[in-house]
Design a protein around this motif. Sequence first.
Motif, PDB file in Angstrom:
ATOM      1  N   PHE A  77     101.556 -37.266 -32.006  1.00 51.07           N
ATOM      2  CA  PHE A  77     102.985 -37.532 -31.872  1.00 51.07           C
ATOM      3  C   PHE A  77     103.310 -38.083 -30.486  1.00 51.07           C
ATOM      4  O   PHE A  77     104.057 -39.059 -30.359  1.00 51.07           O
ATOM      5  CB  PHE A  77     103.794 -36.257 -32.144  1.00 51.07           C
ATOM      6  N   SER A  81     104.736 -41.785 -29.751  1.00 54.58           N
ATOM      7  CA  SER A  81     106.018 -41.860 -29.050  1.00 54.58           C
ATOM      8  C   SER A  81     105.903 -42.720 -27.801  1.00 54.58           C
ATOM      9  O   SER A  81     106.785 -43.525 -27.508  1.00 54.58           O
ATOM     10  CB  SER A  81     106.511 -40.464 -28.666  1.00 54.58           C
ATOM     11  N   GLY A  85     106.714 -45.756 -31.060  1.00 55.34           N
ATOM     12  CA  GLY A  85     106.791 -45.399 -32.474  1.00 55.34           C
ATOM     13  C   GLY A  85     106.076 -46.395 -33.365  1.00 55.34           C
ATOM     14  O   GLY A  85     105.569 -47.426 -32.912  1.00 55.34           O
ATOM     15  N   PHE A 112     101.112 -39.121 -40.985  1.00 56.46           N
ATOM     16  CA  PHE A 112     102.221 -38.838 -40.077  1.00 56.46           C
ATOM     17  C   PHE A 112     103.496 -38.478 -40.841  1.00 56.46           C
ATOM     18  O   PHE A 112     104.311 -37.683 -40.358  1.00 56.46           O
ATOM     19  CB  PHE A 112     102.459 -40.030 -39.155  1.00 56.46           C
ATOM     20  N   ASP A 113     103.680 -39.031 -42.037  1.00 58.45           N
ATOM     21  CA  ASP A 113     104.838 -38.665 -42.857  1.00 58.45           C
ATOM     22  C   ASP A 113     104.813 -37.178 -43.199  1.00 58.45           C
ATOM     23  O   ASP A 113     105.845 -36.520 -43.214  1.00 58.45           O
ATOM     24  CB  ASP A 113     104.891 -39.491 -44.144  1.00 58.45           C
ATOM     25  N   PHE A 115     103.579 -34.821 -41.391  1.00 65.37           N
ATOM     26  CA  PHE A 115     103.968 -34.086 -40.189  1.00 65.37           C
ATOM     27  C   PHE A 115     105.484 -34.083 -40.026  1.00 65.37           C
ATOM     28  O   PHE A 115     106.090 -33.042 -39.806  1.00 65.37           O
ATOM     29  CB  PHE A 115     103.303 -34.700 -38.946  1.00 65.37           C
ATOM     30  N   VAL A 116     106.100 -35.255 -40.166  1.00 63.17           N
ATOM     31  CA  VAL A 116     107.542 -35.379 -39.940  1.00 63.17           C
ATOM     32  C   VAL A 116     108.353 -34.767 -41.080  1.00 63.17           C
ATOM     33  O   VAL A 116     109.278 -33.994 -40.849  1.00 63.17           O
ATOM     34  CB  VAL A 116     107.934 -36.863 -39.741  1.00 63.17           C
ATOM     35  N   GLN A 117     108.005 -35.079 -42.321  1.00 68.15           N
ATOM     36  CA  GLN A 117     108.830 -34.672 -43.453  1.00 68.15           C
ATOM     37  C   GLN A 117     108.514 -33.272 -43.975  1.00 68.15           C
ATOM     38  O   GLN A 117     109.406 -32.552 -44.395  1.00 68.15           O
ATOM     39  CB  GLN A 117     108.679 -35.691 -44.586  1.00 68.15           C
ATOM     40  N   HIS A 119     106.606 -30.972 -42.166  1.00 68.87           N
ATOM     41  CA  HIS A 119     106.303 -30.087 -41.038  1.00 68.87           C
ATOM     42  C   HIS A 119     104.864 -29.571 -41.083  1.00 68.87           C
ATOM     43  O   HIS A 119     104.597 -28.436 -40.725  1.00 68.87           O
ATOM     44  CB  HIS A 119     107.302 -28.931 -40.967  1.00 68.87           C
ATOM     45  N   ASN A 124      99.245 -33.343 -36.668  1.00 70.10           N
ATOM     46  CA  ASN A 124      99.492 -33.707 -35.270  1.00 70.10           C
ATOM     47  C   ASN A 124      98.355 -33.155 -34.413  1.00 70.10           C
ATOM     48  O   ASN A 124      98.543 -32.265 -33.598  1.00 70.10           O
ATOM     49  CB  ASN A 124     100.847 -33.153 -34.816  1.00 70.10           C
TER      50      ASN A 124
END
Length: 163
Positions: A77, A81, A85, A112-113, A115-117, A119, A124
């Motif tokens: 992440f 970042s 991005g 990565f989706d 991780f973001v959506q 959790h 990560n």
Amino acid sequence: NVGPDGYINLPYTGSIKLAGLTLGEATDVLKQKLSEYVVVPELAIIVKQYGPRQVYVMGEVKREGIYTLAADKMNVFAALSSAGGIAPKGRPKHISVVRVVNNEVLAKDIDFDAFVQKHDVSQNIWLQDGDMVYVPRSGKIILAEDVMPILSAMLVWHNATND
């Protein structure tokens, strides 16, 4: 202080390689080397500062490059970042983390989706100095970037030939 070559120089013992060792392993190595010359009842190693750690971020990100990350931020992440991005044509479900260990290339796929959506923190992963994070290109079509320029060109050509 550990030098850039990963060695420390001490009186009596000379050069000792500490790079790549945990604090416990480094403590044991130093105790063993020093015990040949002095009685060492207790020895503690304290990390005052980590050296710069760099990761390479390549592929479909907004700013490809080499990024220096703090030791507590060495994860996927933070690397993405730092690179601005994932670009619109990036494929976040199929990111690769590439690492070289003992002259062998190892790769791990990251979603990565997830991780973001969802959790899913297992996506990560922690990075090491010299790792490469690669975001592949997707085959998706973006209306503003892929279709509109063609329609605009066709409209200009159509208007020019009909005048």
